[in-house]
Design an enzyme around this catalytic site. Structure first.
Site, PDB file in Angstrom:
ATOM      1  N   LEU A 160       0.818  -1.210   0.000  1.00  0.00           N
ATOM      2  CA  LEU A 160       0.000   0.000   0.000  1.00  0.00           C
ATOM      3  C   LEU A 160       0.851   1.260   0.000  1.00  0.00           C
ATOM      4  CD1 LEU A 160      -2.825  -0.939   2.541  1.00  0.00           C
ATOM      5  CD2 LEU A 160      -3.066  -0.599   0.082  1.00  0.00           C
ATOM      6  N   GLY A 161       2.011   1.202   0.627  1.00  0.00           N
ATOM      7  CA  GLY A 161       2.856   2.384   0.698  1.00  0.00           C
ATOM      8  C   GLY A 161       4.124   2.096   1.465  1.00  0.00           C
ATOM      9  N   GLY A 195       7.463   4.245   3.646  1.00  0.00           N
ATOM     10  CA  GLY A 195       8.049   5.466   4.158  1.00  0.00           C
ATOM     11  C   GLY A 195       9.413   5.183   4.753  1.00  0.00           C
ATOM     12  N   GLY A 242       8.921   2.408   7.621  1.00  0.00           N
ATOM     13  CA  GLY A 242       8.513   1.045   7.314  1.00  0.00           C
ATOM     14  C   GLY A 242       7.643   0.965   6.077  1.00  0.00           C
ATOM     15  N   VAL A 258       3.766  -0.409   4.494  1.00  0.00           N
ATOM     16  CA  VAL A 258       2.391  -0.776   4.814  1.00  0.00           C
ATOM     17  C   VAL A 258       1.885  -1.710   3.717  1.00  0.00           C
ATOM     18  CG1 VAL A 258       0.054   0.027   5.260  1.00  0.00           C
ATOM     19  CG2 VAL A 258       1.998   1.416   5.991  1.00  0.00           C
ATOM     20  N   LYS A 308       1.434  -2.703   9.057  1.00  0.00           N
ATOM     21  CA  LYS A 308       2.587  -1.805   9.044  1.00  0.00           C
ATOM     22  C   LYS A 308       3.786  -2.549   9.621  1.00  0.00           C
ATOM     23  CE  LYS A 308       4.219   2.767  10.392  1.00  0.00           C
ATOM     24  NZ  LYS A 308       3.843   4.068  10.971  1.00  0.00           N
ATOM     25  N   ASP A 324       1.009  14.800  13.301  1.00  0.00           N
ATOM     26  CA  ASP A 324       1.171  14.874  11.845  1.00  0.00           C
ATOM     27  C   ASP A 324      -0.188  14.719  11.180  1.00  0.00           C
ATOM     28  OD1 ASP A 324       2.601  15.277   9.499  1.00  0.00           O
ATOM     29  OD2 ASP A 324       2.995  13.146   9.214  1.00  0.00           O
TER      30      ASP A 324
END
Length: 564
Positions: free
Chosen positions: A24-25, A27, A30, A32, A46, A140
């Site tokens: 999914l993504g 960063g 870590g 996801v 995650k 955030d």
């Protein structure tokens, strides 16, 4: 559905009993993954990067994230289903939200509609209220961390969340996304829940306009605006604009709490289960709360700790109508109509009411720093300014009947005691704002004085705008009331006074306290954004000669009123 990418050969295929199906993504901390639990439920997994997982500080932060997430009640947030912070590769498995982020939705499809803004405001305020009640600061909060699921918006990513009691020494440098950081974050000082409310205001402005309120160009330019300039709220209007503006105050103590925002959005008292009500409201997006049916609770200053709305006092005997000076008689114009009279100016605190959508158009011009300003459109309607006569009428002509393409968004009132700044709401009251701008251009208000102060517990107002000083004067025209169904008379509101239905002219009043005793018969056209201390000082001095209604003991001369 959020965009997914295939698993790589090096990716694990199973974590914590959940089968991983896609990425999914990713960063700095870590990755996801999209996964599927043993019961077939889709989940978000995650996973901390392996090299970071061996770093003691990174593990500490990840462990803090998990502890924070577990403390937050699952109201408009993604639920934690399973986690392990002590294994070889720490992970968190949470509820999967099947929907795009607010950021992607706005960038791909444009600004949110008025109905979507209502749902978004309630859902995100509910999530922040749950986060803060757990003793956590998100730190955030931004459009990318708001997912638009089928049952309403959900707030995600506690990756840099930390306990409220933590100090700035626990992290090195500022944490957050520049365009959504509060002034205290930019300055590098410790911050608590108010910084999330600042980010909430930025996020709502982004949803309404497609651009953050302090721009999206270079980081130094954004930070300079956050610290020293006013936000560009663009298409936000009505009471939602007021809520957002108050959340973007530079002083953290002046911002509302998430609970206060939610209480006003839902129109419920302090004893209601606000988190459950907020979650339920956004799960029914087809029927959001309507401003016309919304009754706001009483309120005090938003920075008060442990704030709960006080019980409204028993209304005292009503003073003469706003626009009629005590002891004077309303003058009549042609056709026996009562001439407009009285009032006073402006608003700052949080207080809001229903959520009123307004019609706005984007300008093609470019502002300083490369931002695209959004100009407020007064709408395509025309205004009817009818003749009015009387002994105290001051003839200055009449405003143009056709509304301008761009209406003023603020007014500055220079007084002998200091300066008042007022945000104008041409979306809600276009003809009123058009009249104010016309009279300001004619110097109608210059060298006049505020002529009436009312200090009853249920009605606390300062009235201005009558060149004759009698409380019975105005220009040679009058016009209709506007948007009375959405009128909310809370501290800082600026409303057009009158001596009867549709007798508006020039006089306005500023509320320096909430009131439940005013009927919805005065057009609210603005709110004070700075200078309420001036009105408070006048109110503290009281009425000349005693009593609760009459000329203020402290004289207030308007040297100049201008709009922009």
């Amino acid at each position: 559905m959020p965009e997914t990418r295939p698993l790589r050969a090096t990716d694990p295929r199973e974590i914590g009993g959940s089968r991983l199906t896609a990425r999914l993504g990713e960063g700095a901390q870590g990755i996801v993954y999209l996964g599927e639990s043993g019961t077939g439920q889709r989940v978000a997994v995650k996973l901390l990067h392996a090299d970071i997982g061996r770093d003691e500080r990174a593990r500490t932060l990840f462990d803090r994230e998990l502890a924070a997430a577990r403390r937050v009640a699952p109201f408009c947030t993604a639920r934690i289903l399973a986690a392990d912070a002590d294994g070889d590769i720490p992970y968190i498995i949470s509820e999967y939200i099947d929907g795009p982020s607010l950021r992607d939705r706005v960038l791909q499809e444009g600004a949110a509609s008025p109905a979507e803004l209502v749902t978004l405001a309630i859902g995100t305020a509910t999530a922040l209220a749950a986060i803060h009640e757990a003793g956590v600061v998100h730190r955030d909060f931004k459009p990318a961390n708001v997912l638009l699921g089928p049952d309403g918006p959900k707030v995600i990513d506690f990756g840099i969340a930390r306990p409220l009691e933590a100090t700035s020494a626990t992290l090195t440098g500022a944490v957050g996304t520049p365009a959504y950081m509060a002034p205290e974050q930019v300055a590098g000082s410790a911050g608590g829940a108010p910084l999330d409310m600042f980010a909430w205001g930025c996020t709502m402005a982004f949803a309404a306009n497609g651009v953050p309120p302090f721009g999206s160009d270079s980081v130094p330019a954004i930070m300079q605006r956050i610290l020293y300039q006013e936000p560009d709220l663009g298409a936000l209007t009505g009471d939602l604009r007021t809520l957002v503006a108050s959340s973007l105050e530079k002083d953290p103590a002046a911002r509302p709490t998430a609970i206060q925002v939610l209480q006003r959005l839902l129109g419920l008292g302090p004893n209601a289960d606000l988190l459950a009500e907020g979650t339920s409201a956004v799960a029914r997006p087809a029927a959001p709360p309507q401003a016309g049916n919304w009754t706001p609770p009483a309120a005090t200053h938003p920075s008060a700790a442990g704030w709960t709305p006080p019980t409204p006092p028993t209304p005292p005997p009503s003073p003469p109508p706003l626009g009629t000076y005590p002891g004077s008689r309303p003058q009549t114009g042609r056709g026996g109509r009562v001439l407009l009279l009285a009032g006073a100016a402006a608003a700052v605190v949080i207080l809001a009411s229903g959520l009123v959508a307004a019609l706005l158009l984007k300008s093609d011009g470019r502002a300083e720093g490369g931002r695209t300003p959004v100009a407020q459109s007064a709408s395509s309607k025309s205004c009817a300014y009818r003749p009015a006569t009387g002994a105290n009428v001051k003839e200055v002509g009449k405003p143009p009947v056709a509304l301008p393409a761009t209406a003023p968004s603020r007014a500055t009132v220079e007084t002998g005691l200091g300066t008042l700044q007022i945000s104008l709401d041409a979306g809600t009251a276009p003809c009123t704002v058009n009249s104010l701008a016309y009279l300001a251009a004619q110097k109608f208000y210059d060298r006049t004085s505020c002529h009436r102060l009312t200090t009853d517990p249920g009605l606390q107002v300062l009235q201005c705008g009558d060149p004759s000083g009698t409380g019975a004067g105005g220009p040679g025209y009058q016009f209709d009331d506007e948007s009375l169904s959405s009128a909310r008379y809370t501290r800082g509101a600026v409303a057009m006074a009158n001596a009867g239905p549709n007798t508006n002219g020039s006089q306005f009043f500023i509320l320096y306290g909430d009131t439940t005793s005013l009927p919805a018969s005065y057009t609210v056209f603005g709110r004070v954004t700075s200078g309420m201390d001036i009105v408070d000082a006048v109110a503290k001095k009281g009425v000349a000669g005693g009593g609760t209604d009459g000329a203020p003991k402290q004289k207030v001369a308007i040297n100049e009123l201008r709009t922009a």
